[in-house]
Design an enzyme around this catalytic site. Structure first.
Site, PDB file in Angstrom:
ATOM      1  CB  CYS A  92      -0.925   0.028   1.211  1.00 41.71           C
ATOM      2  SG  CYS A  92      -2.126  -1.319   1.253  1.00 41.71           S
ATOM      3  CG  HIS A 373      -6.234   1.661  -0.411  1.00 41.61           C
ATOM      4  ND1 HIS A 373      -5.104   2.307  -0.870  1.00 41.61           N
ATOM      5  CD2 HIS A 373      -5.782   0.691   0.439  1.00 41.61           C
ATOM      6  CE1 HIS A 373      -4.031   1.757  -0.331  1.00 41.61           C
ATOM      7  NE2 HIS A 373      -4.413   0.774   0.462  1.00 41.61           N
ATOM      8  CB  CYS A 403      -0.840   0.604   7.617  1.00 40.53           C
ATOM      9  SG  CYS A 403      -2.492   0.435   6.898  1.00 40.53           S
TER      10      CYS A 403
END
Length: 417
Positions: A92, A373, A403
């Site tokens: 991510c 996302h 994160c």
């Protein structure tokens, strides 16, 4: 050492990331990346072969997303054959790390003019999974394969990790749902007031027809009552067997944290949306900016990375923020705005509580719960979004963090010029 200027930032709209259902699902990943690269060139009158390199982030580098999207997107965008590109993966955190790497290149004097950002087609990942299942192909590493189940550092499913952290921290489902509704409210207000208009560029096909020009994921009518009706998403997944020893995602966590009775609070409404998208920044040294007549909007004043417990996986942002603040010689009070990726509501809720932050300074225009996302792109999206907001409010500094799988977190502090 030179400074690393941010000249411009753009992103595509975020399309629903499910095969056959989203506005970008038929788009090639390289074309999606090329869209934002080309926009930066056109908006800033950059000529072909002027960019030194493209530093790109894409997490699932398989299928059509393989083969160095950074380089291939640059070619597709017409940046010129001399413009090289590299594509990296920090899960991510890929897009945010790409920006930090670019800033380091500029600061060291290795390069003068760069494009940094990322892209991810979540619909492509799901299509690849389905292909593997249909043809009984060996896993290409896109799921939760055995590479996550090492005995020393067991790594569970991220949704189960989110529930475990909420349980450990005593954060209730009601608090998580309230956070999610607020994300939707803030995003809707931002869209209504045109706060994203400066940065969003439409995705066009080869004939110039619009494929997508607005985000598809927001659900502005969402209420806490609506979310209270949703069943937790990860209760059954928690008990899913992951190896021949009888381990489940829950027992992987309990093997390290034996006293946690995991309660399941997260669901589709308080977790990040699955979307396709791309985002990029044009970055330069002060000398190159002056040479080309480019007006800098901000500069990167510090960047840091950190690792945290891989079993809980999602707790890196707080130590990453503390580390980058220390590197910059700043305190929490010196940061005007905070952008923390809403992978799950608990990530940001815990971040706010741990650092005792003013909620009105955190994700002021909503986040990934409301808008989605797109894994490799999200970090670059966040930098562009918070830069626009710094300018809108006449503020100075922002800290961006998120994160990442494996228990990692990158963090960056930018300052308006």
């Amino acid at each position: 050492m030179s400074e690393a200027y941010i000249i411009d930032a753009v992103r595509t709209p975020r399309g629903a990331g499910k095969p056959g259902k989203g506005g970008l699902v038929n788009c090639h990943p390289q074309h999606l990346a090329a869209t934002v690269m080309k926009a930066l060139m056109q908006r800033n009158n950059i000529t072909a072969n002027s960019i030194d390199d493209v530093v790109w982030g894409t997490s699932a580098q398989k299928g059509r997303q393989g083969g160095d999207v950074g380089r291939m997107g640059a070619l597709d965008a017409g940046l010129g054959i001399e413009v090289s590109g590299v594509t990296m993966d920090r899960f991510c955190g890929s897009g945010l790390t790409a920006i930090a790497l670019a800033a380091g290149q500029l600061g060291a004097g290795f390069e003068d003019l760069l494009i940094a950002g990322g892209s991810e087609m979540m619909s492509e990942i799901e299509s690849q999974r389905r292909l593997e299942q249909e043809h009984k192909m060996p896993s290409l590493g896109l799921g939760t394969g055995n590479h996550r189940l090492q005995a020393k550092f067991p790594q569970s499913h991220q949704g189960v990790c989110a529930d475990a952290i909420a349980t450990m921290e005593g954060i209730t489902r009601e608090a998580l749902d309230a956070f999610a509704v607020e994300s939707q409210r803030r995003a809707h207000k931002a869209f209504t007031e045109g706060r994203f208009d400066k940065s969003i560029v439409p995705v066009l096909d080869d004939e110039g027809h619009v494929i997508l020009d607005k985000d598809e994921h927001p659900r502005p009518s969402t209420t806490e009552e609506d979310l209270a009706k949703l069943a937790p998403s990860f209760a059954q997944i928690a008990d899913f067997p992951v190896d021949k020893k009888g381990n489940t995602f829950k027992t992987l966590i309990n093997s390290v944290y034996p006293n946690i009775d995991i309660q399941h609070y997260h669901h589709a409404g308080n977790s990040s949306g699955i979307v396709d998208g791309a985002a990029a920044l044009l970055m330069a040294t002060p000398a190159k900016a002056a040479e080309l007549g480019l007006v800098p909007r901000a500069k990167v004043i510090a960047a840091a990375n950190i690792g945290d417990c891989p079993t809980l996986m999602l707790n890196g942002p707080v130590p990453a923020a503390k580390k980058v603040l220390q590197k910059a010689g700043l305190t929490v009070a010196d940061i005007d705005l905070w952008e923390v990726n809403e992978a799950f509501a608990v990530v940001v809720e815990k971040f706010i509580r741990d650092l005792n932050l003013d909620r009105n300074k955190v994700n002021v225009n909503g986040g990934a719960i409301a808008m989605g996302h797109p894994i490799g792109a999200t970090g670059a999206v966040m930098v562009g979004t918070v830069l626009d907001e710094l300018e809108r409010q006449g503020l100075r500094r922002a800290l961006i963090t998120m994160c990442a799988a494996g228990g990692m977190a990158p963090a960056i502090i930018i300052e308006r010029v």
